[in-house]
Design a protein around this motif. Structure first.
Motif, PDB file in Angstrom:
ATOM      1  N   GLY A   1     -14.844  -3.808   0.510  1.00 21.99           N
ATOM      2  CA  GLY A   1     -13.980  -4.877   1.009  1.00 21.99           C
ATOM      3  C   GLY A   1     -13.221  -5.567  -0.110  1.00 21.99           C
ATOM      4  N   ALA A   2     -13.923  -5.832  -1.214  1.00 19.25           N
ATOM      5  CA  ALA A   2     -13.281  -6.535  -2.328  1.00 19.25           C
ATOM      6  C   ALA A   2     -12.179  -5.678  -2.943  1.00 19.25           C
ATOM      7  CB  ALA A   2     -14.326  -6.893  -3.387  1.00 19.25           C
ATOM      8  N   LEU A   3     -12.460  -4.383  -3.113  1.00 17.77           N
ATOM      9  CA  LEU A   3     -11.451  -3.497  -3.711  1.00 17.77           C
ATOM     10  C   LEU A   3     -10.261  -3.305  -2.762  1.00 17.77           C
ATOM     11  CD1 LEU A   3     -13.732  -0.817  -5.406  1.00 17.77           C
ATOM     12  CD2 LEU A   3     -12.301  -2.502  -6.554  1.00 17.77           C
ATOM     13  N   ALA A   4     -10.560  -3.170  -1.457  1.00 16.64           N
ATOM     14  CA  ALA A   4      -9.478  -3.011  -0.482  1.00 16.64           C
ATOM     15  C   ALA A   4      -8.664  -4.296  -0.389  1.00 16.64           C
ATOM     16  CB  ALA A   4     -10.050  -2.632   0.877  1.00 16.64           C
ATOM     17  N   GLY A   5      -9.355  -5.435  -0.425  1.00 14.33           N
ATOM     18  CA  GLY A   5      -8.670  -6.724  -0.361  1.00 14.33           C
ATOM     19  C   GLY A   5      -7.708  -6.890  -1.523  1.00 14.33           C
ATOM     20  N   ARG A   6      -8.105  -6.415  -2.668  1.00 12.47           N
ATOM     21  CA  ARG A   6      -7.240  -6.496  -3.845  1.00 12.47           C
ATOM     22  C   ARG A   6      -5.930  -5.749  -3.601  1.00 12.47           C
ATOM     23  NH1 ARG A   6      -6.854  -2.431  -7.852  1.00 12.47           N
ATOM     24  NH2 ARG A   6      -5.493  -3.163  -9.511  1.00 12.47           N
ATOM     25  N   GLU A   7      -6.031  -4.564  -2.970  1.00 17.27           N
ATOM     26  CA  GLU A   7      -4.824  -3.780  -2.689  1.00 17.27           C
ATOM     27  C   GLU A   7      -3.866  -4.591  -1.820  1.00 17.27           C
ATOM     28  OE1 GLU A   7      -4.268  -0.701  -3.885  1.00 17.27           O
ATOM     29  OE2 GLU A   7      -6.152  -0.920  -4.965  1.00 17.27           O
ATOM     30  N   ILE A   8      -4.435  -5.261  -0.808  1.00 15.43           N
ATOM     31  CA  ILE A   8      -3.591  -5.987   0.144  1.00 15.43           C
ATOM     32  C   ILE A   8      -2.957  -7.200  -0.532  1.00 15.43           C
ATOM     33  CG2 ILE A   8      -3.650  -7.291   2.308  1.00 15.43           C
ATOM     34  CD1 ILE A   8      -5.916  -5.222   3.136  1.00 15.43           C
ATOM     35  N   ILE A   9      -3.750  -7.927  -1.341  1.00 15.96           N
ATOM     36  CA  ILE A   9      -3.197  -9.091  -2.049  1.00 15.96           C
ATOM     37  C   ILE A   9      -2.045  -8.658  -2.954  1.00 15.96           C
ATOM     38  CG2 ILE A   9      -3.681 -10.846  -3.800  1.00 15.96           C
ATOM     39  CD1 ILE A   9      -6.515 -10.988  -2.760  1.00 15.96           C
ATOM     40  N   ARG A  10      -2.283  -7.584  -3.705  1.00 16.59           N
ATOM     41  CA  ARG A  10      -1.235  -7.116  -4.634  1.00 16.59           C
ATOM     42  C   ARG A  10       0.031  -6.725  -3.883  1.00 16.59           C
ATOM     43  NH1 ARG A  10      -2.641  -4.866  -9.892  1.00 16.59           N
ATOM     44  NH2 ARG A  10      -0.976  -3.392  -9.541  1.00 16.59           N
ATOM     45  N   PHE A  11      -0.154  -6.082  -2.727  1.00 19.40           N
ATOM     46  CA  PHE A  11       0.998  -5.654  -1.934  1.00 19.40           C
ATOM     47  C   PHE A  11       1.800  -6.871  -1.477  1.00 19.40           C
ATOM     48  CE2 PHE A  11       2.919  -4.683   2.195  1.00 19.40           C
ATOM     49  CZ  PHE A  11       3.666  -3.574   1.871  1.00 19.40           C
ATOM     50  N   LEU A  12       1.092  -7.864  -0.939  1.00 25.03           N
ATOM     51  CA  LEU A  12       1.789  -9.024  -0.380  1.00 25.03           C
ATOM     52  C   LEU A  12       2.469  -9.849  -1.460  1.00 25.03           C
ATOM     53  CD1 LEU A  12      -0.796 -10.073   2.337  1.00 25.03           C
ATOM     54  CD2 LEU A  12       1.333  -8.809   2.627  1.00 25.03           C
ATOM     55  N   ARG A  13       1.994  -9.712  -2.731  1.00 28.38           N
ATOM     56  CA  ARG A  13       2.637 -10.474  -3.797  1.00 28.38           C
ATOM     57  C   ARG A  13       3.891  -9.814  -4.321  1.00 28.38           C
ATOM     58  NH1 ARG A  13      -2.586 -12.945  -6.778  1.00 28.38           N
ATOM     59  NH2 ARG A  13      -3.148 -14.196  -4.973  1.00 28.38           N
ATOM     60  N   GLN A  14       4.228  -8.652  -3.770  1.00 30.49           N
ATOM     61  CA  GLN A  14       5.457  -7.981  -4.201  1.00 30.49           C
ATOM     62  C   GLN A  14       6.393  -7.915  -3.005  1.00 30.49           C
ATOM     63  OE1 GLN A  14       3.026  -4.599  -5.600  1.00 30.49           O
ATOM     64  NE2 GLN A  14       4.394  -4.589  -7.344  1.00 30.49           N
ATOM     65  N   PRO A  15       7.191  -8.943  -2.783  1.00 32.66           N
ATOM     66  CA  PRO A  15       8.021  -9.012  -1.572  1.00 32.66           C
ATOM     67  C   PRO A  15       8.965  -7.828  -1.438  1.00 32.66           C
ATOM     68  CG  PRO A  15       8.127 -11.062  -2.835  1.00 32.66           C
ATOM     69  CD  PRO A  15       7.410 -10.089  -3.677  1.00 32.66           C
ATOM     70  N   ASN A  16       9.452  -7.310  -2.570  1.00 34.78           N
ATOM     71  CA  ASN A  16      10.374  -6.189  -2.438  1.00 34.78           C
ATOM     72  C   ASN A  16       9.665  -4.933  -1.949  1.00 34.78           C
ATOM     73  OD1 ASN A  16       9.009  -6.122  -4.807  1.00 34.78           O
ATOM     74  ND2 ASN A  16      10.792  -5.799  -6.140  1.00 34.78           N
ATOM     75  N   ARG A  17       8.382  -4.815  -2.280  1.00 28.80           N
ATOM     76  CA  ARG A  17       7.633  -3.658  -1.781  1.00 28.80           C
ATOM     77  C   ARG A  17       7.441  -3.783  -0.274  1.00 28.80           C
ATOM     78  NH1 ARG A  17       1.758  -2.048  -4.102  1.00 28.80           N
ATOM     79  NH2 ARG A  17       1.406  -0.659  -2.352  1.00 28.80           N
ATOM     80  N   VAL A  18       7.188  -5.025   0.188  1.00 25.12           N
ATOM     81  CA  VAL A  18       7.005  -5.250   1.614  1.00 25.12           C
ATOM     82  C   VAL A  18       8.290  -4.898   2.351  1.00 25.12           C
ATOM     83  CG1 VAL A  18       6.419  -6.952   3.380  1.00 25.12           C
ATOM     84  CG2 VAL A  18       5.370  -7.104   1.121  1.00 25.12           C
ATOM     85  N   ALA A  19       9.410  -5.400   1.835  1.00 21.94           N
ATOM     86  CA  ALA A  19      10.691  -5.167   2.503  1.00 21.94           C
ATOM     87  C   ALA A  19      11.034  -3.685   2.491  1.00 21.94           C
ATOM     88  CB  ALA A  19      11.787  -5.966   1.807  1.00 21.94           C
ATOM     89  N   GLY A  20      10.811  -3.020   1.343  1.00 17.44           N
ATOM     90  CA  GLY A  20      11.163  -1.618   1.209  1.00 17.44           C
ATOM     91  C   GLY A  20      10.346  -0.727   2.124  1.00 17.44           C
ATOM     92  N   SER A  21       9.072  -1.027   2.251  1.00 13.88           N
ATOM     93  CA  SER A  21       8.198  -0.128   2.999  1.00 13.88           C
ATOM     94  C   SER A  21       8.496  -0.174   4.500  1.00 13.88           C
ATOM     95  CB  SER A  21       6.737  -0.456   2.723  1.00 13.88           C
ATOM     96  OG  SER A  21       6.489  -1.777   3.104  1.00 13.88           O
ATOM     97  N   ILE A  22       9.015  -1.293   5.002  1.00 14.11           N
ATOM     98  CA  ILE A  22       9.390  -1.354   6.418  1.00 14.11           C
ATOM     99  C   ILE A  22      10.853  -0.950   6.576  1.00 14.11           C
ATOM    100  CG2 ILE A  22       9.585  -2.825   8.461  1.00 14.11           C
ATOM    101  CD1 ILE A  22       6.805  -2.894   7.661  1.00 14.11           C
ATOM    102  N   GLY A  23      11.682  -1.429   5.654  1.00 13.01           N
ATOM    103  CA  GLY A  23      13.124  -1.238   5.771  1.00 13.01           C
ATOM    104  C   GLY A  23      13.527   0.216   5.670  1.00 13.01           C
ATOM    105  N   GLN A  24      12.907   0.940   4.738  1.00 11.53           N
ATOM    106  CA  GLN A  24      13.334   2.315   4.505  1.00 11.53           C
ATOM    107  C   GLN A  24      13.139   3.203   5.741  1.00 11.53           C
ATOM    108  OE1 GLN A  24      10.951   4.968   3.154  1.00 11.53           O
ATOM    109  NE2 GLN A  24      12.319   6.213   1.886  1.00 11.53           N
ATOM    110  N   PRO A  25      11.937   3.239   6.337  1.00 16.99           N
ATOM    111  CA  PRO A  25      11.792   4.076   7.542  1.00 16.99           C
ATOM    112  C   PRO A  25      12.683   3.612   8.690  1.00 16.99           C
ATOM    113  CG  PRO A  25       9.663   3.169   6.855  1.00 16.99           C
ATOM    114  CD  PRO A  25      10.688   2.573   5.967  1.00 16.99           C
ATOM    115  N   LEU A  26      12.873   2.305   8.771  1.00 14.37           N
ATOM    116  CA  LEU A  26      13.695   1.765   9.854  1.00 14.37           C
ATOM    117  C   LEU A  26      15.142   2.283   9.724  1.00 14.37           C
ATOM    118  CD1 LEU A  26      13.393  -0.220  12.234  1.00 14.37           C
ATOM    119  CD2 LEU A  26      14.326  -1.995  10.745  1.00 14.37           C
TER     120      LEU A  26
END
Lengths: 264, 325
Positions: free
Chosen positions: A6-31
């Motif tokens: 859980g702690a290691l997986a949680g780290r992945e999610i925190i890191r992802f959410l702290r990179q707004p461009n990664r969030v936008a890119g990962s949804i925007g590109q397939p769309l």
């Protein structure tokens, strides 16, 4: 063990959410892929056995699959970065079961992929794809299975790699073709013989079936459909093989050769 | 606390490079409560040895025992007693200090209560108070190092391994870090094994181990090591070192060693230097550019023992290239 995963997986999610461009890119590109390719191909799409299915409808599960592929690629790249930046060495010297290291990384990456897929799924009703509640549950299950399948595959490949540029090569010649030949863009049934053979042994083809069929069939029909059950078995086997491979790779420690082989 | 027995590591060769031994039949015992500094030139096998002790490299032969547990047979027990500070930081720079500490605690199986209780003792020595919610990549290099050490202290390690922990720190941060390390080691009764190629860092250690070419060349207290070079030494800089080297050796009847352009007369007793200096000037004034009496420091000891300048990567021993971990 569960807390560590859980702690290691949680780290992945925190890191992802702290990179707004990664969030936008990962949804925007397939769309964008879906909107542009889907709209462009729509007028010419006329596949046998798929009468009444528009290309926008046909392509949506394919785009969801692409989203999971890219989520897994990102997750795999973070493995290489973790090693490069030093974080990984701290985890490896901790008294942690090696399985937990794999499950933490893969679990975090797959959770992100499923989350993004769910966001994109909101588009389904707008093109007339409305699964029932049972179908929705099956689609969610398919998301989880294929996201795990992709992330464990990426893990097994990326573990031990030292450079992200090397991984890009693997991505283009190995991972992308898996998606291209999955029936995401064009139906398996109408492909030429040699291509058909490649597509049918591709596990991603089967994972895609798990996502696509519940849009068009009820859970009752699916339970009696041999193609669906076969797809379920293949996807589960794919996940099991990649998981085993990943754990095996993490457990392996670089070992010195016998002393007598060295020059004095 | 930590015992190495007959440790040998041979890296497998590739098509064009033959296998090479980075560590050769090395035995070392560091008793509980000791601060031991492992030093040696680049390519001496320090980093390979460090990777073996961390358990990320399995040696060709030999045993490692940490706190009574065999590192290769009972890795978890050994790892639990071990705290490791790597040369490249093992923290997640995108997470805050608190998140890093929490993650580390979880990896070592500490519950939330234990973490809260130990947070104070892990941080009290540091300058991190008030910065717990800052992301690590916003901290200075010195503070980021402190996070690394604080993280290790959470698990109350009995043996702390550090791999050149002061690399990249400015002199002030370096001194602060080492001072804190020494204080913590005494207060918390830890055993410390630290690699370093900065000899000044070894002055405060209980013992210094000098490695070269995969062998342990010397293992002694800094004082005893210094005595090997004598109380004083005479350093002569010459216009023509080759010529003066021979001339000095002949006229003084002493062993003269040459290091670059410097000629050294080592192993002098207290007060012997001055008489010798006068003699050198009386007989060779024209050939001498400068001459000095020095109290040997560990760097001189290192030069004496290994027969090469520190940091000089040339020479036969450098063939066993150091492999980054």
């Amino acid at each position: 063990m569960i807390r560590i995963v859980g702690a290691l997986a949680g780290r992945e999610i925190i890191r992802f959410l702290r990179q707004p461009n990664r969030v936008a890119g990962s949804i925007g590109q397939p769309l964008l892929f879906w909107l542009f390719l889907g709209s462009g191909f729509s007028p010419t799409f006329d596949a046998p056995g798929l009468e009444g299915v528009t290309y926008m409808q046909y392509f949506l599960p394919g785009v969801l699959m692409m989203l999971m592929l890219f989520a897994s690629i990102f997750s795999s790249i973070t493995i290489i970065e973790d090693r490069d930046q030093g974080f990984l060495q701290g985890v490896l010297v901790a008294p942690v079961p090696r399985v937990a290291i794999v499950l933490g990384k893969v679990g975090g990456g797959a959770a992100l992929a499923v989350g993004q897929s769910l966001i994109l799924l909101v588009a389904a009703p707008f093109v007339g794809l409305v699964p029932g509640w049972g179908g929705l549950a099956l689609i969610l299950g398919a998301f989880v299975l294929s996201a795990l399948g992709f992330t464990t595959l990426g893990f097994a490949v990326a573990w031990g790699m030292r450079s992200t540029s090397g991984f890009h090569a693997v991505m283009m010649v190995f991972l992308m073709p898996l998606w291209l030949l999955s029936g995401a863009l064009f139906p398996v049934a109408t492909a030429p013989g040699w291509l058909y053979a490649l597509m049918i042994v591709n596990p991603v083809t089967h994972a895609l079936r798990l996502v696509r069929l519940p849009f068009h069939m009820t859970p009752g029909e699916l339970a009696a459909d041999p193609a669906y059950l076969a797809a379920l078995a293949v996807t589960a086997a794919w996940l099991a093989v990649c998981l085993g491979l990943s754990v095996w790779r993490v457990r392996r420690v670089e070992t010195g050769v016998a002393p007598h082989r060295a020059p004095a | 606390m930590i015992t190495l027995q007959g440790l040998t590591h041979v890296y497998p060769g590739h098509r064009k490079t033959p296998p090479h031994a980075a560590v050769r039949d090395l035995s070392l015992h560091v008793p509980a409560g000791e601060f031991c500094v492992l030093t040696g030139p680049n390519g001496s096998g320090k980093s390979t040895l460090f990777r073996i002790l961390c358990g990320t490299l399995t040696p060709s032969a030999g045993r490692v025992e940490i706190a009574g547990a065999d590192l290769f047979r009972q890795p978890d027990a050994a790892r639990r007693a071990l705290g490791v500070v790597f040369q490249s930081p093992a923290v997640d720079k995108q997470l805050s200090v608190r998140e890093n500490l929490r993650l580390h605690a979880t990896l070592y199986g500490l519950g939330r209560g234990t973490l809260a209780a130990r947070l104070g003792e892990a941080l009290e020595w540091s300058d991190l108070e008030g910065r717990l919610d800052q992301r690590v990549d916003t901290l200075s290099g010195g503070l980021a190092r402190q996070v690394e050490l604080a993280k290790c202290l959470l698990t109350r390690p009995r043996l702390l391994l550090l791999d050149e922990p002061t690399t990249g720190l400015d002199p002030a941060s370096r001194m602060r870090f080492l001072k804190a390390l020494h204080t913590l080691q005494r207060q918390r009764d830890m055993t410390v094994l630290m690699t370093s190629h900065i000899f000044a860092e070894a002055e405060a250690a209980d013992r210094v181990a000098v490695m070269m070419g995969g062998h342990l060349l010397a293992l002694d207290s800094p004082g005893a090591l210094r005595d090997r070079v004598g109380r004083e030494m005479l350093v002569v800089e010459a216009e023509a070192p080759d010529h003066l080297h021979a001339a000095l050796a002949e006229s003084l009847g002493r062993v003269v060693t040459r290091h670059g352009d410097e000629l050294r007369l080592e192993g002098l007793g207290r007060g012997d230097g001055l008489a010798l200096l006068e003699q050198v000037l009386a007989e060779h004034r024209d050939a001498v550019r400068s001459v000095a009496i020095r109290r040997p420091d560990l760097e001189d000891v290192f030069v004496h023992i290994t027969g090469r300048d520190p940091g000089d990567a040339a020479g036969p021993a450098a063939e066993a290239a150091e492999v980054p971990s």
